[in-house]
Design an enzyme around this catalytic site. Structure first.
Site: not given
Ligand code: BES
Ligand code: ZN
Length: 648
Positions: A176, A309-310, A340, A359, A425, A600
């Protein structure tokens, strides 16, 4: 030119100076027997000014990495990736060295391609930024080979025991990179403003498969004495936070001509059913934004510890298994990561202070994709839920005057993670929605498409956005432009009072049911038949504080919230339960916190528990059990919350 990996590595390119701005041209793959050149939509000239990134030691205006060729072996026993990174470098005539970012890497040597040692100086190590590696570049040297191994605790890498996977028999590894973690597994210039193509040769234990955010050149791998080797390449230049790797027992199911899903064998068929509409989403996105420029679009479902989440890794979104609700009700997450592919991966925030460009634009586009595929009513519901998240975040940050509620957030001296709030976001998407509503869809959609074409394969700042939107949209219509108040949106805290408000008749009904319940109507007398996940979320969100234990018991008995298989509904229910110190929800809470590690979900739940004397002992006890399952990113957020100072 061909690298040791047999993959293309060098790019013929040079610096040009356009009105005082360093630009890169000619990023074309070299010819000799190599692969096809990048698609015509690939980068051309960097037309925006290079800007300082406070989270990187690199000085790309002097010397920059343009291509990374990895040759790494995954050692699961030692929890280490080991091998070489061969970097292609472009530099000005005056630059005698290149500066890379690294964190915790064990660098054993730095040489030229033909093995001549190069001088390496290590800077002081910072816990967040890591360490600068300064490599002296003699004349004529345009490639450096860094031999290294990652640290077993590298923050970007999670090495999972077989017991932490669905199958329970094979280990798993995933990376990540966002925001500045790539430097913990690749020595490169780890700034979103420094775009790089990449190639990789990854050797893994023979029974496992490697996948990357790149084109797969060896679908079945090639068996050798050290295991199975997979080769990849990405010919479009991307910021290094998008270089991603996963290794595990992975199966694949196609979903459409250019889409598919990877997951562990026991998960993959369920995932394929859940994501059946993915190809339609790609089509909808292309209609709105122009061609998808990355070839395939696949999704990898990770084990439950995945902290997000992704993650929009190019060509291969990484996703949490908590999206698998069984009824496709949470697929907005796919629309988000797919979006994205334009906002973020094609046009990238140049620094983490511009994170809202990634975002906010993505959240806006996500909603447009959802509208195109599932209709305006569903899209409006999702926007109302976003608005609630925004208000909650604003309250949590200390109210609308807090500087962290500014879109262009000040991250000097801070971990960029601190800027990844719902402000980016949902305040960001609200700004784009305001522009759409002010200028009308037709003009706004043409503008948006033009934006992605204009800045394709570039990394841009809030100032670039500001100038472009004024030039292309606001300047032509000063009367409307004045009503937008762009400066206030970009550079001032809080939510301007001209923010758009979504309406949903279905949500009005759900809110009325919440009021009725609070006023004493028993749960079984409420009208809830046929409710979607979003209506349930809104209903729970609208329930006021101060319900009785008997009322919570009535809700749970009637609607089965504690046993819900829908992670979003369960999450909202558990927050409500904690807010009311409702003990009977504790077993469900403990199960949820110890079976998935999506930040989250787990961060607000632990934070809520820690707010009260009632919840603190439970939080500490559960965290002790859950922590080993969590990714370093989630642990980094939660350690100070649960084991550090008390939460106000
Ligand atoms: N790029 C983000 C994830 C991210 C942000 C990773 C900041 C590291 C630092 C991704 O696209 C994202 O936004 N994921 C969301 C899901 C989305 C539907 C809002 C998440 O993880 O919850
Ligand atoms: Zn995102």
């Amino acid at each position: 030119m061909t690298s040791r990996t047999g993959l293309p590595s060098a790019h013929s390119s040079r610096f040009v100076f356009v009105s005082g701005v360093v630009s890169v041209v000619g990023l074309a793959v070299s010819a000799c027997g190599g692969p096809p050149p990048p698609p015509p939509s690939s980068p051309a000239v960097q037309t925006v000014a290079a800007v300082a990134d406070v989270h990187s030691y690199a000085r790309p205006q002097d010397a920059r990495v343009t291509h990374v060729a990895l040759d790494l072996t995954a050692d699961f026993a030692a929890r280490v990736l080991r091998g070489t990174a061969t970097l292609s470098v472009q530099r000005t005539a005056a630059a005698g060295a290149i500066i890379l970012d690294s964190r915790g890497l064990d660098v054993s040597s730095v040489t030229t391609r033909d093995g001549r040692p190069l001088d390496l100086t290590r800077g002081p190590a910072d816990p967040v930024l890591g360490q600068a590696l300064t490599i002296t570049l003699p004349d004529g040297v345009a490639e450096v080979v860094v031999s290294y191994a990652t640290a077993p605790g590298a923050a970007a890498l999670q090495w999972l025991e077989p017991s932490q996977t669905a199958g329970g028999r094979q280990p798993f590894l995933y990376s990540q990179g966002q925001s500045i973690l790539t430097r913990t597994w690749i020595p490169t210039q780890d700034s979103p403003g420094v775009r790089q193509t990449y190639a990789a040769r990854i050797t893994v234990p023979a029974n496992l498969r490697a996948v990357m955010s790149a084109e797969m050149l060896t679908p079945d791998g090639v068996d050798g004495p050290d295991g199975r080797t997979f080769e990849f390449r990405l010919t479009q230049p991307v910021p290094p936070y998008l270089i991603a790797l996963a290794v595990g027992d992975l199966a694949f199911r196609p979903l459409g001509p250019t889409t598919g899903v990877y997951a562990e064998p026991s998960v993959v068929d369920g995932a394929a059913r859940e994501f059946a509409e993915l190809q339609r989403m790609v089509t909808a996105a292309e209609q709105l934004l122009g061609p998808y420029r990355w070839g395939r679009y696949d999704v990898l479902v990770l084990p439950p510890s995945f902290p997000f989440g992704g993650m929009e890794n190019p060509r291969l979104t990484f996703a949490t298994p908590t999206v698998l609700a069984g009824d496709r009700s949470l697929v907005a997450l796919l629309a988000h990561e797919l979006a994205h592919s334009w906002s973020g991966n094609l046009v990238t925030n140049a620094t983490w202070s511009d994170f809202w460009l990634n975002e906010g634009t993505t959240t806006y586009v996500e909603n447009r994709i959802m509208e195109a595929v599932y209709g305006p009513a569903r899209a409006a519901m999702l926007r109302i839920l976003e608005h609630r998240e925004l208000m909650d975040e604003m309250a949590g940050l200390g109210g609308p005057a807090d500087p962290d509620t500014i879109l262009h957030v000040d991250l000097q001296g801070r971990d960029p993670d601190e800027g990844s709030t719902m402000i980016a976001y949902n305040k960001g998407s609200a700004l784009l929605r305001l522009l759409e509503q002010t200028f009308g869809r037709e003009r706004f959609d043409a503008y948006l498409r033009g934006y992605f074409d204009h800045f394709a394969f570039q990394s841009i700042t809030t100032a670039d956005f500001d100038a472009y939107v004024r030039d292309r949209l606001l300047a032509g219509d000063p009367a409307r432009a004045a009503t937008v108040r762009l400066d206030e949106w970009l550079y001032r805290p809080g939510l301007p009072d001209n923010h758009p408000v979504a309406q949903s008749a279905a949500f009005d009904v759900a809110a009325q049911q919440a009021r009725d319940f609070a006023a004493g109507t028993p749960a079984r007398s409420l009208t809830t038949t046929g409710w979607s996940t979003q209506e349930w979320q809104h209903f729970i969100g609208e329930l006021p504080p101060g319900l009785s234990a008997a009322q919570l018991a009535d809700l749970d008995r009637t609607f089965g919230f504690s046993a819900s298989g829908n992670a979003e509904v369960l999450f909202m229910w558990l927050r409500l339960a904690i807010g009311h110190r409702y003990g009977p929800a504790m077993p469900s809470l403990e199960r949820f916190l110890t079976t998935q590690g999506r930040r989250k979900f787990v961060a607000p739940l632990f934070t809520d528990l820690m707010r009260t004397d009632w919840g603190t002992p439970a939080a500490r006890r559960i965290y002790a059990r859950a922590r080993p399952l969590y990714h370093a990113v989630t642990r980094g957020t939660l350690d100070p919350v649960v084991n550090g100072a008390a939460v106000p």
